[in-house]
Design a protein around this motif. Structure first.
Motif, short mmCIF file in Angstrom:
data_model
loop_
_atom_site.label_atom_id
_atom_site.label_comp_id
_atom_site.label_asym_id
_atom_site.label_seq_id
_atom_site.Cartn_x
_atom_site.Cartn_y
_atom_site.Cartn_z
N ALA A 1 -22.96 24.16 10.60
CA ALA A 1 -21.63 23.57 10.82
C ALA A 1 -20.77 23.65 9.57
O ALA A 1 -19.95 22.77 9.30
N SER A 2 -20.96 24.71 8.80
CA SER A 2 -20.14 24.87 7.59
C SER A 2 -19.80 26.34 7.39
O SER A 2 -20.69 27.17 7.17
N THR B 1 -11.20 24.71 14.39
CA THR B 1 -10.80 23.36 14.00
C THR B 1 -9.42 23.03 14.59
O THR B 1 -9.21 21.93 15.13
N ALA C 1 -11.57 21.56 4.38
CA ALA C 1 -12.65 22.17 3.59
C ALA C 1 -13.70 22.74 4.55
O ALA C 1 -13.90 22.21 5.64
N VAL D 1 -16.67 22.58 5.23
CA VAL D 1 -17.94 21.83 5.30
C VAL D 1 -17.96 20.98 6.57
O VAL D 1 -16.91 20.79 7.19
N PRO D 2 -19.11 20.46 6.97
CA PRO D 2 -19.17 19.75 8.25
C PRO D 2 -18.24 18.54 8.33
O PRO D 2 -18.11 17.79 7.37
N GLY E 1 -12.74 18.65 9.74
CA GLY E 1 -11.68 18.83 10.71
C GLY E 1 -11.22 17.51 11.31
O GLY E 1 -10.04 17.32 11.62
N ARG F 1 -17.10 24.88 16.74
CA ARG F 1 -15.83 25.33 16.17
C ARG F 1 -16.05 26.10 14.87
O ARG F 1 -15.29 27.00 14.54
N THR F 2 -17.14 25.77 14.15
CA THR F 2 -17.43 26.53 12.93
C THR F 2 -17.76 27.98 13.30
O THR F 2 -17.34 28.91 12.61
N ASN G 1 -14.53 29.59 13.82
CA ASN G 1 -13.86 29.81 12.52
C ASN G 1 -14.38 31.08 11.86
O ASN G 1 -13.62 31.91 11.36
N1 ASP Z 1 -17.10 22.48 9.86
C1 ASP Z 1 -15.90 23.30 9.90
C2 ASP Z 1 -16.11 24.53 9.07
O1 ASP Z 1 -16.84 24.50 8.11
C3 ASP Z 1 -14.69 22.55 9.44
C4 ASP Z 1 -14.39 21.44 10.42
O2 ASP Z 1 -13.73 21.72 11.42
O3 ASP Z 1 -14.83 20.32 10.22
O4 ASP Z 1 -15.55 25.56 9.37
#
Ligand code: ASP
Length: 432
Positions: free
Chosen positions: A272-273, A311, A350, A352-353, A356, A388-389, A392
């Motif tokens: 998730a990052s 996100t 950012a 990271v988990p 968003g 969603r990650t 992304n």
């Molecule tokens: N976890 C997502 C990412 O790292 C960001 C988020 O939407 O929280 O792309």
């Protein structure tokens, strides 16, 4: 078995084992909870993510210096930067617009109910203050590049690496000598990330056991329609919008693209990052999709930092959901504001988990919606974050490929070869 098959199996077994542990409902002081779940499994997952993160700064810095040095020689940095940033913003704006339309058709906020059938209650959520646009803009520039690297500030590292690469391209023989050292270092780091990737099945197994043991599926029932709307919008964007972009703008076959993205997708799902997945994405984009290092080294790290279509999709659906739940009637102007702020919020999220959900407060604030609504969707966010990650990361790779094709920097033989990049995996398996 191929690496992807091993990762998939690890995911499956991890989830099953985790679910069994959750079902067994062991007390905290049970030795399995203490030494297996919180000990071995938790450490294994954390070590894997740490190893991936360890590679981010060295890999991005070195490969971007090499990329910028050869771009500097051709003088195409400005055009490439413009195209890449333009496409990132465009895809994000498309993502949030589509998510808003979908949510307005499905109406997720009208059906949020607890088991009793009563309107679902939300848990308290306290919004954190968001940094101002001015501070964010100034913050892109590093006052101390070493500090930027130590703190993993990606945009600052990108700016420094770009400038250094450009300077090297203009520094004659001295520059050429250093570029050749950087090129060698780049090959070494690529090798290193391949070694880390070989550990993916074990890392993913640990992460999935933890997820299976902790995730609460009951929460989904409460906001089921919201959950499904986000999933549908994410699937639509990944399976319809990106393939159409590849086909129409770049004339490339999406059927070739998606299967090659399996590894970064699985790592994105489990961590998730997109930041931790970055080394895997970069390697796939270069070795399997055939994007030249000039474009990949710039577009992929930039994308991991500023391009978050998945996100933005969640934020679009969440805004409609919260507006409907609290009975607000948003007009066209408010929806346009949501498109603009969610696109900007995606830049500030950012990689990271869970971030968003924090930047969602920016969007809600802009259209005057209560941020407490986030307390309603927080319980299902971990699962949506994984999905969603993955979107992304797919977006970063799609834009990098489209830009590379338009710049004549895509090796079509590699792109069309289903086995491209696999030899590297095999070699590393033997070394391991
Ligand atoms: N976890 C997502 C990412 O790292 C960001 C988020 O939407 O929280 O792309």
């Amino acid at each position: 078995m191929s690496l992807t098959q091993r990762i998939l199996l690890a995911m499956l077994f991890g989830l099953i084992l985790g679910a069994v542990l959750q079902w067994a409902d062991l007390p905290q002081e049970h030795f399995l909870s203490l030494y297996f779940l919180d000990g071995l499994i938790d450490s294994g997952g954390k070590i894997f993510v740490t190893l991936l993160k360890m590679m981010v700064v060295p890999l991005v810095f070195v490969s971007l210096v090499c990329g910028a040095a050869s771009l500097g020689a051709t003088g195409s940095v400005g055009r490439l930067g413009g195209k890449t940033i333009g496409l990132y913003l465009l895809t994000t704006a498309m993502a949030v617009s589509m998510a808003l339309c979908m949510a307005l058709v499905i109406n997720p906020g009208l059906g949020a109910v607890d088991e009793s059938g009563e309107k679902a209650q939300y848990t308290a959520y306290e919004a954190k203050p968001a940094p101002s646009v001015k501070d964010t803009l100034i913050g892109i520039f590093p006052s101390n590049p070493v500090k930027a690297m130590a703190e993993g500030k990606m945009l600052q590292v990108i700016i420094f690496a770009l400038l250094m690469g450009l300077a090297l391209s203009q520094a004659g023989e001295a520059g050429a000598r250093i570029v050749s050292v950087f090129n060698d270092l780049n090959s070494v780091f690529m090798k290193m990330i391949t070694m880390v990737i070989m550990l993916t099945p074990y890392g993913v197994f640990c992460l999935m056991v933890k997820l299976g043991a902790t995730v609460g599926l009951a929460e989904i029932g409460k906001v089921f329609v919201y959950f499904i709307t986000v999933v549908l919008a994410l699937l639509f964007h990944a399976c319809i919008v990106y393939p159409s972009l590849l086909k129409t703008i770049a004339g490339l076959s999406p059927r070739v693209f998606l299967p090659k993205m399996k590894e970064p997708l699985l790592v994105a799902l489990s961590t998730a990052s997109s930041g931790a997945t970055l080394p895997v994405t970069l390697r796939t984009v270069q070795n399997k999709l055939g994007v030249n290092n000039n474009v990949a080294s710039f577009a992929v790290p930039l994308g991991a930092t500023i391009n978050m279509d998945g996100t933005a999709i969640m934020q679009g659906v969440a805004t409609v959901f919260i507006a409907q739940y609290f009975g607000y009637d948003l007009g066209l102007a408010a929806y346009l504001t949501v498109i603009l702020t969610a696109t900007l919020a995606s830049i500030g999220t950012a990689a990271v988990p869970g971030v968003g959900l924090i930047t969602l407060t920016l969007v809600l604030d802009q259209v005057g919606l209560p941020v407490e609504g986030i307390g309603l969707i927080i319980g299902v966010d971990r699962l949506l974050d994984m999905l969603r990650t993955a979107v992304n990361v797919t977006g970063d790779a799609t834009v990098a490929t489209v830009v590379a094709k338009s710049e004549g920097q895509l090796d079509l033989d590699v792109y069309h070869d289903p086995d491209a990049g696999l030899a590297m995996d095999e070699m590393s398996k033997k070394t391991a």
